[in-house]
Design a protein around this motif. Structure first.
Motif, PDB file in Angstrom:
ATOM      1  N   ARG A  93       0.509  -1.364  -0.152  1.00 33.57           N
ATOM      2  CA  ARG A  93       0.057  -0.162   0.243  1.00 33.57           C
ATOM      3  C   ARG A  93       0.871   0.856  -0.240  1.00 33.57           C
ATOM      4  N   LYS A  94       0.849   2.350   1.034  1.00 36.41           N
ATOM      5  CA  LYS A  94       0.887   3.527   0.832  1.00 36.41           C
ATOM      6  C   LYS A  94       3.086   3.400   1.112  1.00 36.41           C
ATOM      7  N   LYS A  95       3.231   1.942   1.858  1.00 32.70           N
ATOM      8  CA  LYS A  95       5.217   1.792   1.564  1.00 32.70           C
ATOM      9  C   LYS A  95       5.408   1.212   0.346  1.00 32.70           C
ATOM     10  N   LYS A  96       4.298   1.370  -0.915  1.00 32.09           N
ATOM     11  CA  LYS A  96       4.675   0.046  -1.293  1.00 32.09           C
ATOM     12  C   LYS A  96       5.949   1.275  -2.637  1.00 32.09           C
ATOM     13  N   THR A  97       7.194   0.948  -3.163  1.00 33.61           N
ATOM     14  CA  THR A  97       7.921   0.615  -3.744  1.00 33.61           C
ATOM     15  C   THR A  97       8.014   0.528  -5.260  1.00 33.61           C
ATOM     16  N   TYR A  98       9.225   1.558  -6.164  1.00 36.28           N
ATOM     17  CA  TYR A  98       9.101   0.457  -7.378  1.00 36.28           C
ATOM     18  C   TYR A  98      10.324   0.360  -7.874  1.00 36.28           C
ATOM     19  N   LEU A  99      11.215  -0.823  -7.527  1.00 36.30           N
ATOM     20  CA  LEU A  99      12.121  -1.241  -8.056  1.00 36.30           C
ATOM     21  C   LEU A  99      12.789  -0.949  -9.560  1.00 36.30           C
ATOM     22  N   PRO A 100      13.419  -0.611 -10.753  1.00 33.79           N
ATOM     23  CA  PRO A 100      13.452  -0.637 -11.924  1.00 33.79           C
ATOM     24  C   PRO A 100      14.186  -1.463 -12.075  1.00 33.79           C
ATOM     25  N   LEU A 101      13.775  -2.298 -13.221  1.00 36.39           N
ATOM     26  CA  LEU A 101      14.452  -4.230 -13.719  1.00 36.39           C
ATOM     27  C   LEU A 101      15.242  -3.844 -14.449  1.00 36.39           C
ATOM     28  N   SER A 102      16.379  -4.697 -14.771  1.00 38.63           N
ATOM     29  CA  SER A 102      16.328  -4.492 -16.640  1.00 38.63           C
ATOM     30  C   SER A 102      15.795  -5.267 -17.506  1.00 38.63           C
ATOM     31  N   VAL A 103      16.105  -5.154 -18.545  1.00 39.96           N
ATOM     32  CA  VAL A 103      14.826  -6.103 -19.355  1.00 39.96           C
ATOM     33  C   VAL A 103      15.480  -6.353 -20.726  1.00 39.96           C
ATOM     34  N   GLU A 104      16.710  -7.338 -21.015  1.00 44.06           N
ATOM     35  CA  GLU A 104      16.604  -7.650 -22.197  1.00 44.06           C
ATOM     36  C   GLU A 104      16.281  -8.549 -23.522  1.00 44.06           C
ATOM     37  N   ALA A 105      16.668  -9.133 -24.372  1.00 38.69           N
ATOM     38  CA  ALA A 105      16.228  -9.574 -25.303  1.00 38.69           C
ATOM     39  C   ALA A 105      17.066 -11.497 -24.271  1.00 38.69           C
ATOM     40  N   SER A 106      16.126 -12.359 -24.607  1.00 45.88           N
ATOM     41  CA  SER A 106      16.698 -13.646 -24.315  1.00 45.88           C
ATOM     42  C   SER A 106      17.682 -14.483 -25.347  1.00 45.88           C
ATOM     43  N   ASP A 107      18.305 -15.394 -24.760  1.00 49.69           N
ATOM     44  CA  ASP A 107      18.800 -16.594 -26.224  1.00 49.69           C
ATOM     45  C   ASP A 107      18.099 -17.418 -26.201  1.00 49.69           C
ATOM     46  N   LEU A 108      17.151 -17.631 -24.829  1.00 50.70           N
ATOM     47  CA  LEU A 108      16.786 -19.504 -25.190  1.00 50.70           C
ATOM     48  C   LEU A 108      15.504 -19.601 -26.346  1.00 50.70           C
ATOM     49  N   ALA A 109      15.332 -20.324 -27.152  1.00 52.45           N
ATOM     50  CA  ALA A 109      14.837 -20.676 -28.700  1.00 52.45           C
ATOM     51  C   ALA A 109      13.474 -20.224 -28.435  1.00 52.45           C
ATOM     52  N   TYR A 118      11.558 -12.531 -23.888  1.00 54.92           N
ATOM     53  CA  TYR A 118      12.562 -11.144 -23.172  1.00 54.92           C
ATOM     54  C   TYR A 118      13.412 -11.664 -22.044  1.00 54.92           C
ATOM     55  N   SER A 119      13.426 -11.215 -21.282  1.00 54.58           N
ATOM     56  CA  SER A 119      14.458 -11.510 -19.960  1.00 54.58           C
ATOM     57  C   SER A 119      13.619 -10.375 -18.821  1.00 54.58           C
ATOM     58  N   VAL A 120      12.959  -9.886 -17.867  1.00 55.77           N
ATOM     59  CA  VAL A 120      13.146  -9.161 -16.890  1.00 55.77           C
ATOM     60  C   VAL A 120      14.186 -10.143 -16.348  1.00 55.77           C
ATOM     61  N   LEU A 121      15.707  -9.981 -15.401  1.00 51.40           N
ATOM     62  CA  LEU A 121      15.525  -9.759 -14.701  1.00 51.40           C
ATOM     63  C   LEU A 121      15.816  -9.493 -13.498  1.00 51.40           C
ATOM     64  N   LEU A 122      15.580 -10.308 -11.968  1.00 46.91           N
ATOM     65  CA  LEU A 122      14.785  -9.656 -10.891  1.00 46.91           C
ATOM     66  C   LEU A 122      15.735  -9.632  -9.675  1.00 46.91           C
ATOM     67  N   GLY A 123      17.150  -9.514 -10.192  1.00 41.64           N
ATOM     68  CA  GLY A 123      18.096  -8.317  -9.254  1.00 41.64           C
ATOM     69  C   GLY A 123      17.853  -9.667  -8.053  1.00 41.64           C
ATOM     70  N   THR A 124      16.746  -9.273  -7.298  1.00 46.29           N
ATOM     71  CA  THR A 124      16.968 -10.110  -6.226  1.00 46.29           C
ATOM     72  C   THR A 124      16.100 -11.486  -6.562  1.00 46.29           C
ATOM     73  N   PRO A 125      16.614 -12.872  -6.022  1.00 47.08           N
ATOM     74  CA  PRO A 125      16.204 -14.300  -7.076  1.00 47.08           C
ATOM     75  C   PRO A 125      14.615 -13.943  -6.090  1.00 47.08           C
ATOM     76  N   LEU A 126      13.621 -15.129  -7.026  1.00 47.92           N
ATOM     77  CA  LEU A 126      12.379 -14.798  -6.114  1.00 47.92           C
ATOM     78  C   LEU A 126      12.728 -16.377  -5.048  1.00 47.92           C
ATOM     79  N   LYS A 127      12.585 -16.324  -3.978  1.00 42.57           N
ATOM     80  CA  LYS A 127      12.601 -17.960  -3.626  1.00 42.57           C
ATOM     81  C   LYS A 127      11.079 -18.858  -4.230  1.00 42.57           C
TER      82      LYS A 127
END
Length: 307
Positions: A93-109, A118-127
């Motif tokens: 809610r009011k304490k929500k912040t938005y962290l910019p993430l890197s987006v790059e073309a993926s080399d997957l088939a 395209y890959s959205v790099l999360l920065g902190t991995p999602l456990k």
């Protein structure tokens, strides 16, 4: 004499290994990811297409840490893709912040339908068993097709837009909805799917549940868009620096209109009257716009030639 069992086993195992390697390379690295909810908002109010995605993604309990989330685009979208941005929502809610993430073309088939990833790099991995929300913005240029391709001065500009009612994704999508926003109430036609709802200038597709990966439901929207489709064909920028440190910058633009072509007679007088009435009534006043077009048609017909 038939070959022995070991002689048969070696080529078969080698072939199986090669096929497994090819299949594995075409799968997303984070195959434990699923999209819990997806909201897609398509803004067609201008000459370019802006798409806003809100994705709540979840990592499976038995999966490994996920370092990226994949986005899928059709080959046509990739050709017209101008920009892709993504942020990750953190907090509540009011304490929500938005962290910019890197987006790059993926080399997957590519996926079975030819989509590019395209890959959205999360920065902190999602456990495992964790969820997060991604906000994605991408912009498409030259994606609106004027139809008819030629119009007179008194006619409205109508365009086609093509997309999918559901989110194209390499993941299983549990719940999703798509909204398409048009600049005016004049919507000539749109593809109807169950469920589809229209409210004023907006068309809603969904809610759709349990969509399998790589789902695609083509839709077509035909609507009024009288915005100028300005295209910069050439830009020349000159920078002059004097001995005294003064800087003078001159820019020269070569512009063209990328929308419907003009046919017939063009009247500067009626164009000025239209501009005046637009400024008085506003571009969203539909009855006023209809009166303007009628007046414009009458003026053009009475004059018989350009001024």
């Amino acid at each position: 004499m038939p070959p022995s069992l070991p002689a048969l086993t070696t080529p078969v195992l080698l072939l199986f290994f090669l096929l497994s390697s090819v299949s594995a390379s075409s799968l997303p690295l984070e195959d434990g990811i699923r999209v819990v909810s997806a909201e897609k908002r398509i803004d067609l109010t201008g000459p370019i297409v802006k798409v806003f995605l809100t994705l709540k993604v979840e990592n499976a309990l038995a999966a490994s840490d996920a370092s990226q989330v994949l986005l899928a685009f059709t080959p046509t979208e990739v050709e017209h893709l101008a920009i892709v941005k993504a942020t990750r929502a953190e907090g509540k809610r009011k304490k929500k912040t938005y962290l910019p993430l890197s987006v790059e073309a993926s080399d997957l088939a590519a996926t079975p339908n030819g989509a590019r990833l395209y890959s959205v790099l999360l920065g902190t991995p999602l456990k495992p068993a964790e969820a997060t929300t991604l906000e994605v913005l991408y912009v498409l240029t030259h994606s609106l097709e004027p139809f008819p391709a030629e119009i007179s001065q008194s006619e409205s500009q109508l365009v086609y837009y093509r997309d999918s009612a559901v989110l194209l994704s390499p993941y299983h999508v549990l719940e999703q909805v798509t909204y398409i926003k048009m600049p005016s109430n004049r919507i000539e036609s749109f593809t109807r799917m169950d469920p589809t709802n229209r409210a004023g200038t907006e068309v809603k597709y969904g809610t759709y549940n349990n969509q399998v990966p790589n789902s695609y439901l083509p839709i077509l929207v035909h609507y009024e868009n009288n915005r100028p489709f300005a295209i910069v064909e050439e830009l020349v920028r000159k920078v002059e620096i004097s001995h005294w440190g003064n800087i003078q910058i001159t820019e020269q633009y070569k512009l063209k209109h990328g929308g419907a072509r003009h046919k017939g007679v063009f009247s500067r007088l009626s164009a000025r009257i239209l501009h005046l009435l637009f400024s008085l009534f506003g571009s969203k006043n539909i009855p006023a716009i209809q009166q303007m077009r009628l007046l414009n048609f009458q003026l053009t017909k009475a004059m018989g030639s350009g001024d």
